[in-house]
Design an enzyme around this catalytic site. Sequence first.
Site, PDB file in Angstrom:
ATOM      1  N   LYS A  30       0.838  -1.194   0.000  1.00 22.85           N
ATOM      2  CA  LYS A  30       0.000   0.000   0.000  1.00 22.85           C
ATOM      3  C   LYS A  30       0.873   1.244   0.000  1.00 22.85           C
ATOM      4  CE  LYS A  30      -1.897   2.763   2.904  1.00 22.85           C
ATOM      5  NZ  LYS A  30      -1.753   4.005   2.120  1.00 22.85           N
TER       6      LYS A  30
ATOM      7  N   GLU B 233       9.844   1.359  10.892  1.00 22.57           N
ATOM      8  CA  GLU B 233      10.838   2.429  10.743  1.00 22.57           C
ATOM      9  C   GLU B 233      10.089   3.736  10.911  1.00 22.57           C
ATOM     10  OE1 GLU B 233      12.264   5.283   9.803  1.00 22.57           O
ATOM     11  OE2 GLU B 233      13.100   4.824   7.826  1.00 22.57           O
TER      12      GLU B 233
ATOM     13  N   CYS C 146      13.645  10.604   6.825  1.00 24.15           N
ATOM     14  CA  CYS C 146      13.650  10.099   8.203  1.00 24.15           C
ATOM     15  C   CYS C 146      14.989  10.315   8.895  1.00 24.15           C
ATOM     16  CB  CYS C 146      13.276   8.621   8.208  1.00 24.15           C
ATOM     17  SG  CYS C 146      14.232   7.641   7.055  1.00 24.15           S
TER      18      CYS C 146
ATOM     19  N   GLU D 167      10.080  15.345  15.436  1.00 27.99           N
ATOM     20  CA  GLU D 167      10.459  15.264  14.032  1.00 27.99           C
ATOM     21  C   GLU D 167       9.599  16.260  13.267  1.00 27.99           C
ATOM     22  OE1 GLU D 167       9.392  11.718  11.565  1.00 27.99           O
ATOM     23  OE2 GLU D 167      11.514  11.747  11.091  1.00 27.99           O
TER      24      GLU D 167
END
Length: 501
Positions: free
Chosen positions: A192, A268, A302, A399
């Site tokens: 997906k 992750e 990331c 983040e």
Amino acid sequence: MGDISSGSSNSCVKIPDIKFTKLFINGEFVDAVSGNTLETIDPRNGEVIARVAEGNKDDINLAVKAARRAFDHGPWPRMSGYERGRVMMKLADLIDEHVEELAALDTMDAGKLFERGKSLDIPEAAHCLRYYAGAADKIHGATLKMSSAMQGYTLREPIGVVGHIIPWNFPTTLFFMKVAPSLAAGCTMVVKPAEQTPLSALYYAHLSKLAGIPEGVLNVVTGYGHTAGAAIASHMDIDKVSFTGSPEVGRLVMQAAATSNLKPVTLELGGKSPLIIFDDADVDTAAELAIEGGLYNKGEICVAGSRVLVQEGIYEKMTRKLVEKAKNWVVGDPFHPDVQQGPQVDKQQYEKILSYIKSGREEGADLLVGGEPCGEKGYYIAPTIFSDVKDDMKIAKDEIFGPVMSLMKFKTIDDAIQRANATRYGLAAGIVTKNIDIANTVSRSIRAGTIWINCYFAFDCDAPVGGYKISGFGREQGLDGLYAYTQLKSVVTPLYNSPWL
Ligand code: NAI
Ligand code: MG
């Protein structure tokens, strides 16, 4: 800031027609069961590029059925690793033949730089396929040293039907980081892509058929996270889920896995990675690493080096260099070859970044450059640098996933280690120094899955990546990334003089 040519595409680049907009299930492109579609938007101007099928639970069920059949009865897990490798090599060749078109799809969908797509993302996807194709016939077990008169060995078998949930920041790279090792292992799968960036994944589905990947092995279901994504995580007939995205959704995926069939998950979940620059560093090199580390892919990566820790002796000099570089950084249409930073992926991400910039100002960080949207349309944000950032400010803790760099000053090595580790995340870190003792000490003291010494973003198919702490767990790339898609089976049998006989 440099040129802003947002919205209009460079005339030398041929914008491709959108050829694939349906779900790819059991080797065929099909409409969603509901008949619904979703819009994919061009972040350069907010306009609709295309409508693609909006898959939900019903479509995931069909895709899993096809993948299950292909796993339980189809040729893919049964053919030799060598043969699987050959098909994967063919897919890599087909990718090489379509580099421009594929790079253009990711540029339109995600606002990524077209030149980098052409030179990096797309060729590296082919490289990743070839790396794992070469490993497909070398998936060994071990001969066991049994303590009694027994013979024992281990077999590495494909784990089964895998669900891959992919984010929007590297639609091609992350697709193959998951798909290539699982194909090599002999798994079948349902992928997906993110709802923001479905186009290249559907193109890869098409190429997989041309390459000869049998029906049902690679299924692609486009759709939203809370519907299609959640249906993957909770599916009773999926044997493993690999997810890359936010910690919030990572938790939901793990919960769904726990309350369904206890499938293993690889997560992750991003980071808040430090780049630590010591006094002895070459200032030009360090500044180059810092600016790329903070702004590459508009900060939507990331492993962004979003916390730049600079030793006090060169702090002022480094600050001046970084501000100068940020001022000259060219923001604009990502199709333009001179542009260094395109638009953020969507309105939501754009607004999230601007709200972090606001909070940095409110919490008293010193805004040196940027801090504003730019361009007349689209989701562009000026490269932004804050100085004197404290560890407890939101911009230092969360983040941001945008072109926002936090500069922090440190005195000693211990101080640097303590501050580098003062985060809930643990994905990556960079160290810039000429002193090998400092490099060794610091690299062993930082709790993160990847350490780059005198380099940054130095990815390689053979180097595993993954997180400590809330950056997640499990490793991708390298042989560990391949074994993540295998089960380990021990086989034991008595020898002729065994008491069992
Ligand atoms: P997200 O975690 O919501 O999306 C990632 C993927 O998960 C997408 O395919 C999405 O459709 C799917 N998803 C969403 N909800 C789901 C659910 N309940 N069950 C299963 N799958 C689901 O990330 P989002 O909202 O796009 O971005 C938010 C923040 O997450 C970013 O600002 C960034 O900080 C972080 N992020 C980190 C990434 C990384 O590389 N580790 C990639 C993307 C986002
Ligand atoms: Mg989300």
